[in-house]
Design an enzyme around this catalytic site. Structure first.
Site, PDB file in Angstrom:
ATOM      1  N   TYR A  33     -16.059  17.375 -11.828  1.00 11.17           N
ATOM      2  CA  TYR A  33     -15.913  16.508 -12.988  1.00 11.17           C
ATOM      3  C   TYR A  33     -14.948  15.367 -12.700  1.00 11.17           C
ATOM      4  O   TYR A  33     -14.293  15.351 -11.662  1.00 11.17           O
ATOM      5  CB  TYR A  33     -15.475  17.313 -14.220  1.00 11.17           C
ATOM      6  CG  TYR A  33     -14.009  17.695 -14.271  1.00 11.17           C
ATOM      7  CD1 TYR A  33     -13.459  18.592 -13.366  1.00 11.17           C
ATOM      8  CD2 TYR A  33     -13.165  17.149 -15.237  1.00 11.17           C
ATOM      9  CE1 TYR A  33     -12.111  18.933 -13.427  1.00 11.17           C
ATOM     10  CE2 TYR A  33     -11.821  17.489 -15.302  1.00 11.17           C
ATOM     11  CZ  TYR A  33     -11.299  18.384 -14.396  1.00 11.17           C
ATOM     12  OH  TYR A  33      -9.976  18.713 -14.455  1.00 11.17           O
ATOM     13  N   LYS A 150     -12.236  18.356  -7.144  1.00 11.13           N
ATOM     14  CA  LYS A 150     -12.072  18.380  -8.611  1.00 11.13           C
ATOM     15  C   LYS A 150     -13.190  19.206  -9.232  1.00 11.13           C
ATOM     16  O   LYS A 150     -14.145  18.654  -9.798  1.00 11.13           O
ATOM     17  CB  LYS A 150     -12.042  16.940  -9.156  1.00 11.13           C
ATOM     18  CG  LYS A 150     -11.461  16.849 -10.554  1.00 11.13           C
ATOM     19  CD  LYS A 150     -11.125  15.429 -10.909  1.00 11.13           C
ATOM     20  CE  LYS A 150     -10.763  15.266 -12.366  1.00 11.13           C
ATOM     21  NZ  LYS A 150      -9.604  16.058 -12.792  1.00 11.13           N
ATOM     22  N   GLU A 182       1.583  21.790  -8.752  1.00  9.32           N
ATOM     23  CA  GLU A 182       1.318  20.718  -9.721  1.00  9.32           C
ATOM     24  C   GLU A 182       1.258  21.321 -11.117  1.00  9.32           C
ATOM     25  O   GLU A 182       1.356  22.529 -11.283  1.00  9.32           O
ATOM     26  CB  GLU A 182       0.014  19.988  -9.373  1.00  9.32           C
ATOM     27  CG  GLU A 182      -1.176  20.911  -9.264  1.00  9.32           C
ATOM     28  CD  GLU A 182      -2.439  20.237  -8.732  1.00  9.32           C
ATOM     29  OE1 GLU A 182      -2.576  19.007  -8.832  1.00  9.32           O
ATOM     30  OE2 GLU A 182      -3.309  20.969  -8.228  1.00  9.32           O
ATOM     31  N   LEU A 206      -4.621  18.611  -6.367  1.00  6.75           N
ATOM     32  CA  LEU A 206      -5.628  17.570  -6.596  1.00  6.75           C
ATOM     33  C   LEU A 206      -5.017  16.211  -6.247  1.00  6.75           C
ATOM     34  O   LEU A 206      -3.859  15.953  -6.571  1.00  6.75           O
ATOM     35  CB  LEU A 206      -6.075  17.563  -8.062  1.00  6.75           C
ATOM     36  CG  LEU A 206      -7.229  16.579  -8.305  1.00  6.75           C
ATOM     37  CD1 LEU A 206      -8.529  17.145  -7.745  1.00  6.75           C
ATOM     38  CD2 LEU A 206      -7.385  16.245  -9.766  1.00  6.75           C
TER      39      LEU A 206
HETATM   40  N1  PMP Z   1      -3.876  17.880 -10.866  1.00  5.20           N
HETATM   41  C1  PMP Z   1      -4.776  18.590 -11.578  1.00  5.20           C
HETATM   42  C2  PMP Z   1      -4.882  20.053 -11.355  1.00  5.20           C
HETATM   43  C3  PMP Z   1      -5.582  17.937 -12.544  1.00  5.20           C
HETATM   44  O1  PMP Z   1      -6.492  18.641 -13.252  1.00  5.20           O
HETATM   45  C4  PMP Z   1      -5.408  16.541 -12.776  1.00  5.20           C
HETATM   46  C5  PMP Z   1      -6.177  15.805 -13.832  1.00  5.20           C
HETATM   47  N2  PMP Z   1      -7.486  16.093 -13.963  1.00  5.20           N
HETATM   48  C6  PMP Z   1      -4.453  15.853 -12.008  1.00  5.20           C
HETATM   49  C7  PMP Z   1      -3.714  16.557 -11.061  1.00  5.20           C
HETATM   50  C8  PMP Z   1      -4.236  14.361 -12.173  1.00  5.20           C
HETATM   51  O2  PMP Z   1      -5.292  13.643 -11.606  1.00  5.20           O
HETATM   52  P1  PMP Z   1      -5.718  12.203 -12.198  1.00  5.20           P
HETATM   53  O3  PMP Z   1      -4.491  11.347 -12.093  1.00  5.20           O
HETATM   54  O4  PMP Z   1      -6.810  11.757 -11.315  1.00  5.20           O
HETATM   55  O5  PMP Z   1      -6.120  12.424 -13.621  1.00  5.20           O
END
Ligand code: PMP
Length: 286
Positions: A33, A150, A182, A206
């Site tokens: 996603y 993701k 994270e 991620l």
């Molecule tokens: N880490 C995780 C586990 C996430 O789910 C997300 C957001 N979907 C992020 C980091 C941040 O990523 P982004 O800045 O691309 O939203």
């Protein structure tokens, strides 16, 4: 107003949009996603989200049901049809519905499922939470070993949010081998003696699109950045903490596991980065 969503090539009212009960997203969490934010009716950092989507698909040997140019057009049409000034566009792609349940991937001619929907979030940029900061708890990171993809395997992050809620907090930061990986849906940072510290990229986290942009803006503003793992004790001893994500931008964190961080109010570096991020990313919004 009924929300208009996109499902497998059609724009439909949300109550008319369906996917199969045999969809592999539903049966196996076999899907990926993306989430792209919308400010001033425009998409923020769309190209980076599309690039990460392509990578997630490749890593799972999943083919894309849509050309990237068409994907942009679909995003824009949903923003227009739902009259979104500030909000989010969610995109889900799964390996589709095979004729029956089977762990093995279905044959190549099984069409992937693609769904997009919007969320209207007035006040996203001018968030009241960003003014006071949020509280987090730390929890053991029990996710799988390919967090750089993701995927839609969001059960543990969802459990983490519920654990945080039960503890009177807003989110959880996950810990593995003594170091913070994270947040449940965001990348984690501390600030110590003016230096911004965040975990280095690997399969364990991620690769946040907002993380990449914020670190670039921080360096351009001559702020010092160090990419390394840090412990919960370091968070408790930090001057500031914050997280980043496409849905919350830069969000100050003022407490972890009941210990107040810094002054207990959003720090100046966090607030400045939020301001720079919103200002700079709007310049390239499409
Ligand atoms: N880490 C995780 C586990 C996430 O789910 C997300 C957001 N979907 C992020 C980091 C941040 O990523 P982004 O800045 O691309 O939203």
């Amino acid at each position: 107003m009924t929300r208009i969503v996109y499902v497998n090539g059609s724009f439909l009212p949300e109550n008319e949009a369906t996917v199969s009960i045999f969809d592999r997203g539903f049966l196996f969490a076999d899907g990926v996603y993306e989430v792209t934010s919308v400010l001033d009716g425009k998409l923020i950092d769309f190209a980076s989200h599309a690039t990460r989507l392509a990578r997630s698909l490749t890593e799972l040997d999943m083919r894309s049901p849509i050309e990237m140019d068409d994907l942009l057009a679909v995003h824009r049409e949903l923003v227009r049809a739902n009259d979104i000034e500030e909000g989010l566009v969610y995109l889900q792609i799964t390996r589709g519905a095979a004729s029956d349940r089977d762990f093995a991937y279905p044959s190549e001619d099984t069409p992937p499922t693609i769904v997009l929907f919007t969320q209207n979030k007035p006040g996203l940029a001018d968030s009241p939470m960003a003014k006071v900061g949020i509280k987090v708890i730390s929890i053991e990171d029990q996710r799988w070993g390919r967090r750089d993809i993701k995927t839609v395997q969001l059960l543990y992050p969802s459990m983490g949010k519920m654990m945080a809620k039960a503890a009177g907090c807003d989110d959880a930061w996950m810990v593995e081998n003594g170091a913070v990986t994270e947040g449940t849906s965001n990348n984690a940072y501390i600030v110590k003696n003016g230096k911004i510290i965040t975990r280095q990229l690997s399969n364990n986290i991620l690769h946040g699109i907002t993380r990449a942009a914020v670190l670039r803006f921080a360096k351009e503003a001559q702020m010092e950045v160090e990419e390394r793992a840090f412990t919960v004790l370091e968070v408790q001893d930090a001057d500031e903490a914050f997280f980043t994500s496409a849905s919350a931008f830069v969000m100050p964190v003022v407490e972890i596991d009941g210990v107040v961080i810094g002054s207990g109010a959003p720090g100046s570096v966090s607030l400045r980065l939020r301001e720079i991020y919103l200002e700079e990313s709007l310049k390239t919004a499409i």
